[in-house]
Scaffold this active site. Structure first.
Site, PDB file in Angstrom:
ATOM      1  N   GLU A   2       9.851  16.014  15.728  1.00  0.00           N
ATOM      2  CA  GLU A   2      10.399  15.872  14.376  1.00  0.00           C
ATOM      3  C   GLU A   2       9.840  16.972  13.478  1.00  0.00           C
ATOM      4  O   GLU A   2       8.621  17.061  13.294  1.00  0.00           O
ATOM      5  CB  GLU A   2      10.002  14.502  13.816  1.00  0.00           C
ATOM      6  CG  GLU A   2      10.496  14.275  12.409  1.00  0.00           C
ATOM      7  CD  GLU A   2      10.178  12.876  11.883  1.00  0.00           C
ATOM      8  OE1 GLU A   2       9.121  12.333  12.239  1.00  0.00           O
ATOM      9  OE2 GLU A   2      10.993  12.359  11.117  1.00  0.00           O
ATOM     10  N   CYS A  38      13.339  11.234   6.774  1.00  0.00           N
ATOM     11  CA  CYS A  38      13.343  10.732   8.163  1.00  0.00           C
ATOM     12  C   CYS A  38      14.730  10.816   8.785  1.00  0.00           C
ATOM     13  O   CYS A  38      14.859  10.977   9.996  1.00  0.00           O
ATOM     14  CB  CYS A  38      12.787   9.322   8.232  1.00  0.00           C
ATOM     15  SG  CYS A  38      13.609   8.194   7.121  1.00  0.00           S
ATOM     16  N   GLU A  85      10.027   1.411  10.413  1.00  0.00           N
ATOM     17  CA  GLU A  85      10.978   2.501  10.163  1.00  0.00           C
ATOM     18  C   GLU A  85      10.204   3.784  10.419  1.00  0.00           C
ATOM     19  O   GLU A  85       9.407   4.218   9.601  1.00  0.00           O
ATOM     20  CB  GLU A  85      11.481   2.381   8.724  1.00  0.00           C
ATOM     21  CG  GLU A  85      12.819   3.028   8.511  1.00  0.00           C
ATOM     22  CD  GLU A  85      12.659   4.470   8.109  1.00  0.00           C
ATOM     23  OE1 GLU A  85      12.648   5.321   9.037  1.00  0.00           O
ATOM     24  OE2 GLU A  85      12.524   4.749   6.931  1.00  0.00           O
ATOM     25  N   LYS A 135       0.891  -1.173   0.000  1.00  0.00           N
ATOM     26  CA  LYS A 135       0.000   0.000   0.000  1.00  0.00           C
ATOM     27  C   LYS A 135       0.916   1.206   0.000  1.00  0.00           C
ATOM     28  O   LYS A 135       1.507   1.562   1.012  1.00  0.00           O
ATOM     29  CB  LYS A 135      -0.927   0.059   1.220  1.00  0.00           C
ATOM     30  CG  LYS A 135      -1.975   1.168   1.026  1.00  0.00           C
ATOM     31  CD  LYS A 135      -2.530   1.747   2.304  1.00  0.00           C
ATOM     32  CE  LYS A 135      -1.672   2.762   2.964  1.00  0.00           C
ATOM     33  NZ  LYS A 135      -1.452   4.043   2.221  1.00  0.00           N
TER      34      LYS A 135
END
Ligand code: NAD
Length: 475
Positions: A379, A282, A248, A173
């Site tokens: 983040e 990331c 992850e 997906k």
């Protein structure tokens, strides 16, 4: 190639129409590019059955044959890098050169896994009492993978590469915001002769699709790249059928610039890395701790690099930073800047949205803020860089390790001793010393703490799709 007609790939068939659809928007213009068909429960059940049927056949296919098909697909992806790169830029925003680079590296990843799958060795263990122990790497089964919009080619490549090389079938997906790249990627595998059902591609309402796929006992492995919050939700879903997982998740990578580093060179590497993909990476370097003796020189150079970037539509010549991939990121950047301002920080450059169409946000540098500012603890996933000073190595290592994240960490130093200490003590799955290049096809990529578990890339990325099976035989 212009933007393609979007489709799902289920059991070898491209499906362009389903009962529901979403829209894909060009983040540089705000224009609608296309409709993306959504898979509902009926389509997902067909994909599950197809992946379940294809698994034993693909697992039994000779490793050399699997490798040959994967290498053909990689060659097609490389041949089509220009066209796929354009699609990627149209739907995601990054400059065309970056997009084409991502597509080529993704082909390298497929090639690397294709080779490594031929070397998935077991072992024979010296035994006692007349027994023989053989250990086999045994493909874990049909896998479900969920990939985000920031690297629409690279994140699918890591998951497709590991699964197919190990002999697993896969339902991918990919992100609904960047479906064209994923579609062209899987099309290369179909064109390379991959048997039907081995690789399936679906889009839909993310929580519905993940709930349906992970809720099925057919799926034996789940691999996700995205935010820590969603990773937690998916992990909870895997407790029903106890699937193996690779997670992850988010990061907030510290960059430590020691007193003996070359301040200007470090600033150039750090700032170039920070604004790559408009900061939506990331492993992006995101918290800059600079020794107080170098602070002004480093910051001045960093600001100069930020101001030298050309913001614009990634398809236009000379553009070095594109828009943010979606309007949620603009709101998030506004929030980080407002919080820093409220705390009395200095906005050295940028700090605001640019223009009145497209999701453009200025490359931003902020100083004079405390470690408790939102920008230092959450983040950022965007082009906003906080720079703060430090005095001693012990102090800065403690500050760097103080967040729940542990994906990447970086340091610049000319001291072999300090480099060794930093490499050992920084709590991160990947540490870059005098470089930001920690993502390569052949090296493990993954985080610790709230940044996830398991690795993609390297031999670890292949092992992630194997169970360990012991066969003990008496003679
Ligand atoms: P989000 O958390 O809503 O989505 C992140 C990704 O997960 C998207 O691709 C989305 O389609 C997918 N997703 C969301 N809910 C899901 C579900 N229930 N099941 C399966 N997939 C699901 O956030 P967003 O607004 O798209 O991005 C914001 C944050 O996500 C960023 O701040 C960043 O922390 C994180 N993110 C991380 C990466 C990464 O490479 N690790 C990539 C993209 C986003």
């Amino acid at each position: 190639m212009t933007y393609p007609q979007l489709a799902l790939l289920i059991d070898g068939a491209f499906i362009t129409r389903t009962g529901a659809a979403g829209i894909v928007i060009n983040p540089a213009t705000g224009e609608t590019l296309s409709e993306v068909p959504h898979a509902g429960p009926a389509e997902l059940d067909i994909a599950l059955a197809a992946a379940g049927r294809a698994f034993p056949l693909w697992a039994a296919t000779a490793a050399a044959e699997r490798s040959a098909i994967m290498r053909s697909a990689a060659a097609l992806i490389r041949e089509r890098a220009g066209a796929i790169g354009r699609i990627l830029t149209m739907e995601q925003g990054k400059p065309l050169a970056e997009a084409m680079g991502e597509v080529r590296v993704s082909a390298d990843i497929i090639d690397w896994y294709a080779e490594e799958g031929r070397r998935a060795y077991g072992r024979i263990i010296p035994a006692r009492d007349g027994l023989q122990h053989r250990v086999y790497p045994s493909p874990v089964g049909p896998a479900a993978a969920f990939t985000p919009w920031n690297f629409p080619a690279l994140t699918p490549a890591r998951k497709i590469g590991g699964a197919l090389a190990a002999g697993c079938s896969l339902i991918l997906k990919a992100a609904e915001e960047t479906p064209g790249t994923a579609l062209e990627f899987v099309r290369a595998f179909v064109d390379a002769g991959l048997p039907a059902g081995v690789l399936n591609l679906v889009f839909g309402v993310p929580a519905t699709v993940s709930g349906h796929l992970i809720g099925s006992p057919i799926i034996r492995k789940v691999s996700f790249t995205g935010s820590t919050a969603v990773g937690r939700q998916l992990l909870r879903l895997t407790t029903q059928h106890l699937q193996r997982t690779t997670m992850e998740l988010g990061g907030h990578a510290p960059v430590i610039v020691c007193a003996d580093a070359d301040a200007e060179k470090a600033a150039e590497i750090a700032a170039t890395g920070k604004y790559r993909n408009a900061g939506q990476v990331c492993i992006s370097p995101t918290r800059f701790y600079v020794h107080e003796n170098l602070f002004d020189r480093f910051t001045d150079r960093f600001v100069a690099v930020a101001q030298g970037l050309t913001l614009g539509n990634g398809l236009d010549e000379g553009v070095t930073m594109g828009p943010l991939a979606n309007s949620r990121r603009i709101e998030a950047m506004d929030g980080f800047v407002a919080d820093a301002r409220d705390r009395g920080a200095t906005i050295r450059t940028g700090g605001a949205r640019r223009g009145n169409h497209g999701n453009f946000f200025e490359p931003t540098v902020i100083t004079d803020l405390g470690d408790d500012a939102r920008l230092m603890t959450e983040e950022p996933f965007g082009p906003v860089a906080p720079i703060v000073p430090f005095r001693t190595l012990d102090e800065v290592i403690e500050r760097a390790n103080s967040l729940p994240y542990g994906l990447a960490a970086y340091a610049f130093t000319q001291s072999g001793r300090d480099a060794a200490v930093l490499g050992q003590k920084l709590q991160a799955g990947m540490v870059g010393l005098n470089t930001l290049a920690v993502s390569n096809p052949e090296t493990p990529f993954g985080g610790v703490k709230a940044s996830g578990s398991g690795s993609e890339g390297g031999i670890e990325g292949l092992q992630a799709y194997f169970d360990t099976k012991l066969v003990t035989q008496a003679f």
